[in-house]
Design an enzyme around this catalytic site. Structure first.
Site, PDB file in Angstrom:
ATOM      1  N   GLY A 240     -48.860 -24.466  -5.805  1.00  9.69           N
ATOM      2  CA  GLY A 240     -48.756 -25.333  -7.095  1.00  9.69           C
ATOM      3  C   GLY A 240     -49.204 -24.623  -8.321  1.00  9.69           C
ATOM      4  O   GLY A 240     -49.034 -25.165  -9.535  1.00  9.69           O
ATOM      5  N   MET A 241     -50.550 -24.029  -8.219  1.00  7.28           N
ATOM      6  CA  MET A 241     -51.193 -23.015  -9.270  1.00  7.28           C
ATOM      7  C   MET A 241     -50.514 -21.931  -9.786  1.00  7.28           C
ATOM      8  O   MET A 241     -50.639 -21.622 -10.903  1.00  7.28           O
ATOM      9  CB  MET A 241     -52.614 -22.978  -8.774  1.00  7.28           C
ATOM     10  N   GLY A 242     -49.915 -21.336  -8.858  1.00  6.43           N
ATOM     11  CA  GLY A 242     -49.529 -19.867  -8.978  1.00  6.43           C
ATOM     12  C   GLY A 242     -48.668 -19.108  -8.182  1.00  6.43           C
ATOM     13  O   GLY A 242     -48.264 -19.862  -7.152  1.00  6.43           O
ATOM     14  N   GLN A 243     -48.686 -17.934  -8.323  1.00  5.95           N
ATOM     15  CA  GLN A 243     -47.732 -16.913  -7.504  1.00  5.95           C
ATOM     16  C   GLN A 243     -48.707 -15.707  -7.217  1.00  5.95           C
ATOM     17  O   GLN A 243     -49.372 -15.364  -7.767  1.00  5.95           O
ATOM     18  CB  GLN A 243     -46.555 -16.411  -8.692  1.00  5.95           C
TER      19      GLN A 243
ATOM     20  N   GLY B 246     -45.907 -14.991  -1.734  1.00  2.00           N
ATOM     21  CA  GLY B 246     -46.358 -16.380  -1.867  1.00  2.00           C
ATOM     22  C   GLY B 246     -46.456 -17.299  -3.118  1.00  2.00           C
ATOM     23  O   GLY B 246     -46.554 -16.562  -3.946  1.00  2.00           O
TER      24      GLY B 246
ATOM     25  N   ASP C 213     -62.136 -25.400   1.857  1.00  2.00           N
ATOM     26  CA  ASP C 213     -60.469 -25.446   1.592  1.00  2.00           C
ATOM     27  C   ASP C 213     -59.847 -24.831   3.056  1.00  2.00           C
ATOM     28  O   ASP C 213     -58.973 -24.206   2.823  1.00  2.00           O
ATOM     29  CB  ASP C 213     -59.855 -25.232   0.439  1.00  2.00           C
TER      30      ASP C 213
END
Length: 383
Positions: free
Chosen positions: A27-30, A24, A138
């Protein structure tokens, strides 16, 4: 959960976790599928180099501390982390299953009894999180993984401490996913408290039952206007009749009008029991229904039938006029003499050996597969 090959620029190892593939990204990371030295599978989250700054490190460190604090059967467990690394990383329990958003997109909405089971399970889990002084903030279908042991909540990156109202965002900054965001959260009202998660859970359950959210728009500004406009009622089109009262209450505009999470659990129980099932049965059926493969879904959709019971063996009364039958005991290794005219003693049956279990997939095999994936990717990548 679907895994794609590592790219040539991906690290092969982080903090002792061998990386086997990608599972997955955002926008912030992998997020990678990793494996500990002892063979424990893990989801390893890494911040992108392009967004690593002091605020990103603080937020990552906060998520790490939150995951160290909370626990429960519906929370993906914390394994290890290093927020101070050149590329900060966080390892959590790997849940082998799709997220709710992907499942609904692929298979369509859940039956109402399973939506109620999902609601009871998640409401109970969130209530435990709130008791630890936290709000998720969230909750959304993509943050709910449908694993082989039931749903699990992930991604506490935006969670906040309710007691202090501590947050890393500016006073008028809105953080979260608009489709599941409560009106007060969209309005930037702080601090956030438990009704924020109640609203988000209501949006998740509506999506699970219908495939759509309370408010939808192509333009994010229009969507925010719909959420914050008190006159705009949430769209409950397609929701099963038995779920509408609960969903309408959870999606109420005013936080004070929403039910507390324990009340959500009880109302979900009522819905389940009204359909002739026990809560534990519904939870097992939910897990089976969301398991990968059509056979599991067919088994979950089949009507529940009582298991036939064998009739009890007949018993003689304590006092009877029937003559007693004498059965001689014959030793197997002591055959009867031929002059008695008795048949030979039966040969004892050898106990059957249990079938050997299927071989487990070892770490060496996993590494070979990962290497093959890397080579395949390298041959097709343009670089």
């Amino acid at each position: 959960m679907q895994t794609t090959p590592l790219s040539p620029e991906d690290p092969a190892e982080l903090g002792g976790f061998e990386l086997l593939g990608r599972i997955g990204h955002g926008g912030m990371g992998q997020v990678y599928l990793g494996e500990s030295p002892g063979g424990e599978p893990a989801a390893v989250k890494v911040i992108k180099a392009s967004v690593v700054d002091s605020e990103a490190r603080l937020r990552f460190a906060q998520e790490t501390e939150i995951l160290k604090t909370i626990w429960g059967p519906r929370i993906a467990a914390f394994l290890d982390a290093d927020p101070e690394a050149e590329r900060p990383w966080l390892a959590t329990e790997y849940v082998d299953g799709p997220d709710l958003r992907k499942h609904i997109t692929t298979h369509g909405p859940l039956p109402s009894v399973l939506v109620a089971s999902l609601g009871a399970t998640l409401a109970e889990a969130l209530a435990a999180v709130h008791k630890q002084g936290l709000v998720h903030r969230d909750l959304k279908p993509a943050n709910l993984l449908l694993g082989p042991n039931g749903p699990k909540i992930i991604d506490f990156g935006l969670a906040v401490f309710t007691e202090t109202g501590a947050t890393l965002t500016a006073p008028n900054t809105v953080m979260g996913t608009p489709a599941c965001m409560s009106p007060e959260q969209a309005n930037g009202i702080k601090p956030h408290d438990s009704p924020v998660d109640v609203y988000a859970l209501g949006a998740v359950l509506l999506y699970a039952a219908t495939g759509h959210y309370p408010h939808q728009a192509d333009n994010v500004h229009v969507l925010f206007h719909m959420i914050t406009d008190r006159s705009k009622e949430p769209d409950l089109t397609g929701a099963p009749e038995e779920l509408v009262p609960l969903l309408a209450a959870m999606l109420a505009y005013a936080p004070a009008d929403r039910p507390a999470l324990p009340e959500v659990v009880q109302q979900c129980r009522v819905i389940i029991e009204a359909q002739g099932m026990k809560v534990a049965q519904a939870r097992r059926r939910l897990t089976t229904f969301t398991a990968p493969g059509p056979s599991a879904r067919a088994a979950a959709e089949a009507p529940t039938e009582p298991v036939p019971q064998e009739p009890p063996a007949p018993t003689l009364p304590l006092e009877t006029s029937a003559p007693a039958v004498y059965t001689p005991t014959v030793k197997v290794d002591d055959p009867a003499p031929a002059d008695q005219g008795q048949p030979p003693a039966p040969t004892p049956l050898k106990p059957k050996r249990p079938a050997a279990p299927a071989p487990l997939r070892h770490s060496v095999q996993a590494r070979k597969v990962a290497q093959q994936l890397r080579e395949t990717y390298a041959q097709s990548a343009a670089f």
